[in-house]
Write an enzyme that holds these catalytic residues in place. Sequence first.
Site, PDB file in Angstrom:
ATOM      1  N   ASN A  69     -17.594   5.161 -20.118  1.00  0.00           N
ATOM      2  CA  ASN A  69     -16.685   4.031 -19.897  1.00  0.00           C
ATOM      3  C   ASN A  69     -16.099   3.625 -21.239  1.00  0.00           C
ATOM      4  O   ASN A  69     -16.734   3.781 -22.271  1.00  0.00           O
ATOM      5  CB  ASN A  69     -17.460   2.853 -19.277  1.00  0.00           C
ATOM      6  CG  ASN A  69     -16.534   1.860 -18.601  1.00  0.00           C
ATOM      7  OD1 ASN A  69     -15.605   1.353 -19.220  1.00  0.00           O
ATOM      8  ND2 ASN A  69     -16.757   1.603 -17.314  1.00  0.00           N
ATOM      9  N   ARG A 102       1.911   1.975  -3.493  1.00  0.00           N
ATOM     10  CA  ARG A 102       0.789   2.579  -4.252  1.00  0.00           C
ATOM     11  C   ARG A 102       0.555   4.017  -3.799  1.00  0.00           C
ATOM     12  O   ARG A 102       0.253   4.893  -4.615  1.00  0.00           O
ATOM     13  CB  ARG A 102      -0.477   1.748  -4.056  1.00  0.00           C
ATOM     14  CG  ARG A 102      -0.515   0.482  -4.885  1.00  0.00           C
ATOM     15  CD  ARG A 102      -1.821  -0.285  -4.681  1.00  0.00           C
ATOM     16  NE  ARG A 102      -2.986   0.503  -5.047  1.00  0.00           N
ATOM     17  CZ  ARG A 102      -4.173   0.341  -4.451  1.00  0.00           C
ATOM     18  NH1 ARG A 102      -4.317  -0.520  -3.472  1.00  0.00           N
ATOM     19  NH2 ARG A 102      -5.203   1.073  -4.843  1.00  0.00           N
ATOM     20  N   CYS A 155       1.147   5.921  20.127  1.00  0.00           N
ATOM     21  CA  CYS A 155       1.097   4.754  21.037  1.00  0.00           C
ATOM     22  C   CYS A 155       2.035   3.633  20.608  1.00  0.00           C
ATOM     23  O   CYS A 155       2.160   2.625  21.318  1.00  0.00           O
ATOM     24  CB  CYS A 155      -0.344   4.223  21.122  1.00  0.00           C
ATOM     25  SG  CYS A 155      -0.849   3.277  19.668  1.00  0.00           S
ATOM     26  N   HIS A 181     -14.393   4.513  -0.353  1.00  0.00           N
ATOM     27  CA  HIS A 181     -13.418   3.472   0.024  1.00  0.00           C
ATOM     28  C   HIS A 181     -12.211   4.054   0.735  1.00  0.00           C
ATOM     29  O   HIS A 181     -11.167   3.415   0.809  1.00  0.00           O
ATOM     30  CB  HIS A 181     -13.000   2.672  -1.225  1.00  0.00           C
ATOM     31  CG  HIS A 181     -14.141   1.885  -1.794  1.00  0.00           C
ATOM     32  ND1 HIS A 181     -14.145   1.394  -3.087  1.00  0.00           N
ATOM     33  CD2 HIS A 181     -15.342   1.524  -1.265  1.00  0.00           C
ATOM     34  CE1 HIS A 181     -15.282   0.750  -3.316  1.00  0.00           C
ATOM     35  NE2 HIS A 181     -16.031   0.831  -2.229  1.00  0.00           N
ATOM     36  N   ASN A 187     -12.381   5.798  -5.631  1.00  0.00           N
ATOM     37  CA  ASN A 187     -10.921   5.895  -5.723  1.00  0.00           C
ATOM     38  C   ASN A 187     -10.337   6.402  -4.407  1.00  0.00           C
ATOM     39  O   ASN A 187     -10.974   7.161  -3.682  1.00  0.00           O
ATOM     40  CB  ASN A 187     -10.523   6.828  -6.872  1.00  0.00           C
ATOM     41  CG  ASN A 187     -11.038   6.312  -8.202  1.00  0.00           C
ATOM     42  OD1 ASN A 187     -11.352   5.131  -8.340  1.00  0.00           O
ATOM     43  ND2 ASN A 187     -11.172   7.199  -9.186  1.00  0.00           N
ATOM     44  N   TYR A 211       0.828  -1.212   0.000  1.00  0.00           N
ATOM     45  CA  TYR A 211       0.000   0.000   0.000  1.00  0.00           C
ATOM     46  C   TYR A 211       0.862   1.263   0.000  1.00  0.00           C
ATOM     47  O   TYR A 211       0.521   2.272  -0.615  1.00  0.00           O
ATOM     48  CB  TYR A 211      -0.959  -0.002   1.201  1.00  0.00           C
ATOM     49  CG  TYR A 211      -2.270  -0.708   0.885  1.00  0.00           C
ATOM     50  CD1 TYR A 211      -2.438  -2.070   1.151  1.00  0.00           C
ATOM     51  CD2 TYR A 211      -3.323  -0.028   0.283  1.00  0.00           C
ATOM     52  CE1 TYR A 211      -3.606  -2.729   0.817  1.00  0.00           C
ATOM     53  CE2 TYR A 211      -4.504  -0.671  -0.048  1.00  0.00           C
ATOM     54  CZ  TYR A 211      -4.647  -2.029   0.219  1.00  0.00           C
ATOM     55  OH  TYR A 211      -5.810  -2.669  -0.125  1.00  0.00           O
ATOM     56  N   CYS A 265      -4.780   3.167  18.708  1.00  0.00           N
ATOM     57  CA  CYS A 265      -5.446   4.355  19.286  1.00  0.00           C
ATOM     58  C   CYS A 265      -6.247   5.132  18.259  1.00  0.00           C
ATOM     59  O   CYS A 265      -6.896   6.127  18.587  1.00  0.00           O
ATOM     60  CB  CYS A 265      -4.378   5.263  19.922  1.00  0.00           C
ATOM     61  SG  CYS A 265      -3.290   6.062  18.699  1.00  0.00           S
ATOM     62  N   SER A 298     -16.471  -0.274 -13.220  1.00  0.00           N
ATOM     63  CA  SER A 298     -17.055  -1.526 -13.745  1.00  0.00           C
ATOM     64  C   SER A 298     -18.386  -1.818 -13.063  1.00  0.00           C
ATOM     65  O   SER A 298     -19.114  -2.711 -13.458  1.00  0.00           O
ATOM     66  CB  SER A 298     -16.090  -2.689 -13.504  1.00  0.00           C
ATOM     67  OG  SER A 298     -15.807  -2.797 -12.105  1.00  0.00           O
ATOM     68  N   GLY A 323     -16.117   5.662 -15.348  1.00  0.00           N
ATOM     69  CA  GLY A 323     -14.899   4.861 -15.171  1.00  0.00           C
ATOM     70  C   GLY A 323     -14.992   3.820 -14.081  1.00  0.00           C
ATOM     71  O   GLY A 323     -14.026   3.599 -13.345  1.00  0.00           O
TER      72      GLY A 323
HETATM   73  P1  OAD Z   1     -12.360  -1.491 -12.065  1.00  0.00           P
HETATM   74  O1  OAD Z   1     -10.937  -1.755 -12.407  1.00  0.00           O
HETATM   75  O2  OAD Z   1     -13.229  -2.623 -11.597  1.00  0.00           O
HETATM   76  O3  OAD Z   1     -13.096  -0.878 -13.352  1.00  0.00           O
HETATM   77  C1  OAD Z   1     -12.496   0.196 -14.037  1.00  0.00           C
HETATM   78  C2  OAD Z   1     -13.477   0.597 -15.119  1.00  0.00           C
HETATM   79  O4  OAD Z   1     -12.959   1.746 -15.781  1.00  0.00           O
HETATM   80  C3  OAD Z   1     -13.675  -0.474 -16.182  1.00  0.00           C
HETATM   81  O5  OAD Z   1     -15.064  -0.578 -16.476  1.00  0.00           O
HETATM   82  C4  OAD Z   1     -12.887   0.071 -17.403  1.00  0.00           C
HETATM   83  O6  OAD Z   1     -13.518  -0.292 -18.622  1.00  0.00           O
HETATM   84  C5  OAD Z   1     -13.016   1.551 -17.182  1.00  0.00           C
HETATM   85  N1  OAD Z   1     -11.936   2.362 -17.732  1.00  0.00           N
HETATM   86  C6  OAD Z   1     -10.614   2.067 -17.791  1.00  0.00           C
HETATM   87  N2  OAD Z   1      -9.933   3.114 -18.323  1.00  0.00           N
HETATM   88  C7  OAD Z   1     -10.857   4.089 -18.580  1.00  0.00           C
HETATM   89  C8  OAD Z   1     -10.793   5.398 -19.118  1.00  0.00           C
HETATM   90  N3  OAD Z   1      -9.629   5.932 -19.507  1.00  0.00           N
HETATM   91  N4  OAD Z   1     -11.947   6.101 -19.243  1.00  0.00           N
HETATM   92  C9  OAD Z   1     -13.136   5.576 -18.857  1.00  0.00           C
HETATM   93  N5  OAD Z   1     -13.271   4.329 -18.337  1.00  0.00           N
HETATM   94  C10 OAD Z   1     -12.136   3.608 -18.207  1.00  0.00           C
HETATM   95  O7  OAD Z   1     -12.382  -0.301 -11.006  1.00  0.00           O
HETATM   96  P2  OAD Z   1     -13.584   0.166 -10.100  1.00  0.00           P
HETATM   97  O8  OAD Z   1     -14.892   0.006 -10.806  1.00  0.00           O
HETATM   98  O9  OAD Z   1     -13.238   1.500  -9.601  1.00  0.00           O
HETATM   99  O10 OAD Z   1     -12.398  -1.492  -4.084  1.00  0.00           O
HETATM  100  O11 OAD Z   1     -13.504  -0.903  -8.893  1.00  0.00           O
HETATM  101  C11 OAD Z   1     -14.350  -0.722  -7.772  1.00  0.00           C
HETATM  102  C12 OAD Z   1     -13.628  -1.184  -6.545  1.00  0.00           C
HETATM  103  O12 OAD Z   1     -13.081  -2.514  -6.740  1.00  0.00           O
HETATM  104  C13 OAD Z   1     -12.415  -0.342  -6.174  1.00  0.00           C
HETATM  105  O13 OAD Z   1     -12.766   0.809  -5.471  1.00  0.00           O
HETATM  106  C14 OAD Z   1     -11.636  -1.317  -5.304  1.00  0.00           C
HETATM  107  C15 OAD Z   1     -11.727  -2.531  -6.206  1.00  0.00           C
HETATM  108  O14 OAD Z   1     -11.473  -3.721  -5.540  1.00  0.00           O
HETATM  109  C16 OAD Z   1     -11.715  -1.829  -2.951  1.00  0.00           C
HETATM  110  O15 OAD Z   1     -10.508  -1.979  -2.961  1.00  0.00           O
HETATM  111  C17 OAD Z   1     -12.579  -1.975  -1.738  1.00  0.00           C
END
Ligand code: OAD
Length: 262
Positions: free
Chosen positions: A230, A82, A167, A135, A118, A79, A146, A206, A204
């Site tokens: 998307n 990242r 702590c 998130h 994000n 982490y 603490c 899924s 952006g």
């Molecule tokens: P994903 O990686 O699941 O999905 C990313 C989405 O962005 C996909 O649908 C891609 O097609 C799209 N994409 C990629 N590049 C793009 C661009 N330049 N313009 C537009 N769309 C684009 O990421 P999230 O949906 O954010 O949670 O995932 C949701 C959660 O799953 C995250 O917050 C994280 C992950 O596990 C935790 O860690 C709790």
Amino acid sequence: MPTMGEHDVSHSIDLPDALISVVCEAQRVAVMTGAGVSAESGIPTFRDAMTGLWSKFRPEELATPQAFAANPQKVTQWYDERRRMCLECQPNAGHEALAALQQIKRDAGATFTLITQNVDRLHHRAGSEGVLELHGSILEWRCVGCGFLDEETGEPFAQYPPTCPQCGDARRPNVVWFGEMLPAPVLQAADHAAATCDLFLSVGTSNVVYPAAGLIDTALAHDARVIEINLDQTSASRRVHWSLRGSSATVLSRIIEQLVNA
Ligand code: OAD
């Protein structure tokens, strides 16, 4: 559901006039973003086939309380790498367009709520205000003992897991791991925004991780107009009014351009 259908806008010049009118006239806007919005800043998404984080790492080994308990050094090191990558990346035109849209709506006396899955805080660095971080944030680290919480915008930690300056207990990233509850006040505010908006943008994401993924249905159930932006089709694409196929930086910038010139 009367959908205006799917539009491939990756090459076309202008967005449909009806869409721009809906954005222009909206009085209560809610936007939900996912990792796709930060992809053009160089931050990997999670589920994109070749480049997504979950195609390289098993989330169970890194993004759960059990993983942290079993190997706090490995989890906090991953982490922290990242965290520093996010700090080295810059907001892109998509983040900037959303900050501009918030200002346009505020100037027009409308409400605007930005909800994000994000953890990179690029929306904040682009100027968005009042961002609802469903998130959490990878820049914030909290003590498991603490609860001491601090934003870390500097160098790598001296040791892993980092220790609390108050702590001495271990510190973890202030992000929501799988199996953990989302921060209740943030989720409540996001749900309220989705239930009361007249325009919902899903950008952006899924749309597969709940409860965040349920917000689009909350908006639809309350008769909001819903626009999805998307690169690919998602499970929500057929339920929304406009499913715009294109990059968030390009499409959001084009929405602002057409709004300003409307
Ligand atoms: P994903 O990686 O699941 O999905 C990313 C989405 O962005 C996909 O649908 C891609 O097609 C799209 N994409 C990629 N590049 C793009 C661009 N330049 N313009 C537009 N769309 C684009 O990421 P999230 O949906 O954010 O949670 O995932 C949701 C959660 O799953 C995250 O917050 C994280 C992950 O596990 C935790 O860690 C709790």
